[in-house]
Design a protein around this motif. Structure first.
Motif, PDB file in Angstrom:
ATOM      1  N   MET A  60      49.683  38.748  34.598  1.00  0.00           N
ATOM      2  CA  MET A  60      49.771  39.887  35.509  1.00  0.00           C
ATOM      3  C   MET A  60      51.110  39.928  36.241  1.00  0.00           C
ATOM      4  N   SER A  61      51.756  38.802  36.421  1.00  0.00           N
ATOM      5  CA  SER A  61      53.006  38.800  37.173  1.00  0.00           C
ATOM      6  C   SER A  61      54.235  38.982  36.288  1.00  0.00           C
ATOM      7  N   VAL A  62      54.056  39.010  34.953  1.00  0.00           N
ATOM      8  CA  VAL A  62      55.195  39.205  34.045  1.00  0.00           C
ATOM      9  C   VAL A  62      55.576  40.680  34.051  1.00  0.00           C
ATOM     10  N   SER A  63      56.882  40.923  34.098  1.00  0.00           N
ATOM     11  CA  SER A  63      57.387  42.288  34.209  1.00  0.00           C
ATOM     12  C   SER A  63      58.523  42.512  33.221  1.00  0.00           C
ATOM     13  N   ASP A  64      58.760  43.766  32.899  1.00  0.00           N
ATOM     14  CA  ASP A  64      59.904  44.134  32.059  1.00  0.00           C
ATOM     15  C   ASP A  64      61.117  44.513  32.906  1.00  0.00           C
ATOM     16  N   LYS A  65      60.997  44.420  34.208  1.00  0.00           N
ATOM     17  CA  LYS A  65      62.125  44.746  35.093  1.00  0.00           C
ATOM     18  C   LYS A  65      63.226  43.710  34.899  1.00  0.00           C
ATOM     19  N   PRO A  66      64.472  44.095  35.094  1.00  0.00           N
ATOM     20  CA  PRO A  66      65.573  43.143  34.917  1.00  0.00           C
ATOM     21  C   PRO A  66      65.605  42.077  36.015  1.00  0.00           C
ATOM     22  N   CYS A  67      66.106  40.903  35.645  1.00  0.00           N
ATOM     23  CA  CYS A  67      66.250  39.786  36.576  1.00  0.00           C
ATOM     24  C   CYS A  67      67.224  40.169  37.689  1.00  0.00           C
ATOM     25  N   ASP A  68      66.893  39.807  38.921  1.00  0.00           N
ATOM     26  CA  ASP A  68      67.762  40.096  40.063  1.00  0.00           C
ATOM     27  C   ASP A  68      69.112  39.398  39.944  1.00  0.00           C
ATOM     28  N   TRP A  69      69.179  38.302  39.175  1.00  0.00           N
ATOM     29  CA  TRP A  69      70.388  37.499  39.130  1.00  0.00           C
ATOM     30  C   TRP A  69      71.225  37.738  37.879  1.00  0.00           C
ATOM     31  N   CYS A  70      70.593  37.914  36.714  1.00  0.00           N
ATOM     32  CA  CYS A  70      71.388  38.044  35.483  1.00  0.00           C
ATOM     33  C   CYS A  70      71.113  39.321  34.704  1.00  0.00           C
ATOM     34  N   GLY A  71      70.051  40.041  35.039  1.00  0.00           N
ATOM     35  CA  GLY A  71      69.740  41.301  34.373  1.00  0.00           C
ATOM     36  C   GLY A  71      68.857  41.179  33.144  1.00  0.00           C
ATOM     37  N   HIS A  72      68.517  39.965  32.722  1.00  0.00           N
ATOM     38  CA  HIS A  72      67.652  39.792  31.550  1.00  0.00           C
ATOM     39  C   HIS A  72      66.189  40.063  31.895  1.00  0.00           C
ATOM     40  N   SER A  73      65.389  40.291  30.851  1.00  0.00           N
ATOM     41  CA  SER A  73      63.939  40.409  31.030  1.00  0.00           C
ATOM     42  C   SER A  73      63.275  39.774  29.813  1.00  0.00           C
ATOM     43  N   GLU A  93      62.950  32.172  49.601  1.00  0.00           N
ATOM     44  CA  GLU A  93      63.343  33.568  49.746  1.00  0.00           C
ATOM     45  C   GLU A  93      64.594  33.621  50.606  1.00  0.00           C
ATOM     46  N   ASN A  94      65.647  34.243  50.082  1.00  0.00           N
ATOM     47  CA  ASN A  94      66.876  34.314  50.872  1.00  0.00           C
ATOM     48  C   ASN A  94      66.819  35.507  51.830  1.00  0.00           C
ATOM     49  N   MET A  95      67.880  35.708  52.584  1.00  0.00           N
ATOM     50  CA  MET A  95      67.901  36.761  53.601  1.00  0.00           C
ATOM     51  C   MET A  95      67.913  38.165  53.001  1.00  0.00           C
ATOM     52  N   MET A  96      68.242  38.281  51.723  1.00  0.00           N
ATOM     53  CA  MET A  96      68.229  39.579  51.045  1.00  0.00           C
ATOM     54  C   MET A  96      66.893  39.824  50.351  1.00  0.00           C
ATOM     55  N   HIS A  97      65.878  38.974  50.660  1.00  0.00           N
ATOM     56  CA  HIS A  97      64.540  39.080  50.089  1.00  0.00           C
ATOM     57  C   HIS A  97      64.553  38.949  48.571  1.00  0.00           C
ATOM     58  N   LYS A  98      65.259  37.941  48.101  1.00  0.00           N
ATOM     59  CA  LYS A  98      65.301  37.595  46.677  1.00  0.00           C
ATOM     60  C   LYS A  98      64.950  36.126  46.542  1.00  0.00           C
ATOM     61  N   GLU A  99      64.212  35.783  45.479  1.00  0.00           N
ATOM     62  CA  GLU A  99      63.863  34.383  45.225  1.00  0.00           C
ATOM     63  C   GLU A  99      65.085  33.663  44.682  1.00  0.00           C
ATOM     64  N   VAL A 100      65.371  32.506  45.244  1.00  0.00           N
ATOM     65  CA  VAL A 100      66.499  31.682  44.817  1.00  0.00           C
ATOM     66  C   VAL A 100      65.933  30.345  44.349  1.00  0.00           C
ATOM     67  N   PHE A 101      66.300  29.935  43.150  1.00  0.00           N
ATOM     68  CA  PHE A 101      65.835  28.668  42.587  1.00  0.00           C
ATOM     69  C   PHE A 101      66.971  27.656  42.663  1.00  0.00           C
ATOM     70  N   VAL A 102      66.675  26.489  43.243  1.00  0.00           N
ATOM     71  CA  VAL A 102      67.700  25.465  43.458  1.00  0.00           C
ATOM     72  C   VAL A 102      67.137  24.078  43.136  1.00  0.00           C
ATOM     73  N   CYS A 103      68.061  23.116  43.010  1.00  0.00           N
ATOM     74  CA  CYS A 103      67.648  21.727  42.817  1.00  0.00           C
ATOM     75  C   CYS A 103      67.254  21.132  44.168  1.00  0.00           C
ATOM     76  N   GLU A 104      66.639  19.981  44.136  1.00  0.00           N
ATOM     77  CA  GLU A 104      66.166  19.330  45.367  1.00  0.00           C
ATOM     78  C   GLU A 104      67.325  19.037  46.325  1.00  0.00           C
ATOM     79  N   GLU A 105      68.446  18.580  45.770  1.00  0.00           N
ATOM     80  CA  GLU A 105      69.607  18.225  46.584  1.00  0.00           C
ATOM     81  C   GLU A 105      70.143  19.450  47.338  1.00  0.00           C
ATOM     82  N   THR A 106      70.287  20.569  46.635  1.00  0.00           N
ATOM     83  CA  THR A 106      70.782  21.791  47.258  1.00  0.00           C
ATOM     84  C   THR A 106      69.801  22.305  48.298  1.00  0.00           C
ATOM     85  N   TYR A 107      68.519  22.236  47.980  1.00  0.00           N
ATOM     86  CA  TYR A 107      67.489  22.697  48.912  1.00  0.00           C
ATOM     87  C   TYR A 107      67.572  21.927  50.228  1.00  0.00           C
TER      88      TYR A 107
END
Length: 136
Positions: A68-81, A116-130
């Motif tokens: 149900m959560s899979v979408s054909d919308k483009p990725c916020d970061w790279c544009g792929h789907s 969730e960053n300040m622009m309301h986008k999910e950001v994926f990071v490693c543990e060290e960066t987090y």
């Protein structure tokens, strides 16, 4: 002398248990007639049905939610789907593809956390960066 109603073994007069199967012997009014109460093991049988059913149910629900959560919308970061939709705090959705979920947005290492960053986008990071970002 009687016989065990569970396994058929001869039971001595006055015995409380069957010597072969261990079933409890219940004495009736007549001293020569015995009833055997077999050990109840229904709870084990019930759990053998309930546990696998619960596991299958959880897997089916998880799979349904993933579909149900899979979408054909483009990725916020790279544009792929295809992408996965993440509901943000403001009610909007952030869409992130599989590749962008795998690697840290800052250093490229394997991503283990997201926020969730300040622009309301999910950001994926490693543990060290987090840790660096949330210690400041």
């Amino acid at each position: 002398m009687g016989y065990c109603g569970n396994c058929g073994e001869k039971i001595e007069k006055g015995a409380n248990f069957c010597g072969k199967c261990g079933a409890v012997v219940e004495k009736e009014q007549s001293e020569h007639v015995y009833d055997v109460i077999a050990p109840k093991n229904n709870s084990a049988r019930v759990w053998k049905i309930i546990i696998p059913s619960l596991i299958v149910g959880v897997i089916v629900i998880w799979g349904f939610m993933q579909l149900m959560s899979v979408s054909d919308k483009p990725c916020d970061w790279c544009g792929h789907s295809p992408t996965v939709a993440y509901k943000e705090s403001d009610g909007s959705y952030s869409y992130v593809c599989k590749e962008c979920r795998k690697k840290c947005a800052w250093c490229g290492k394997k991503a283990t956390r997201h926020y969730e960053n300040m622009m309301h986008k999910e950001v994926f990071v490693c543990e060290e960066t987090y840790k660096k970002m949330h210690d400041d």
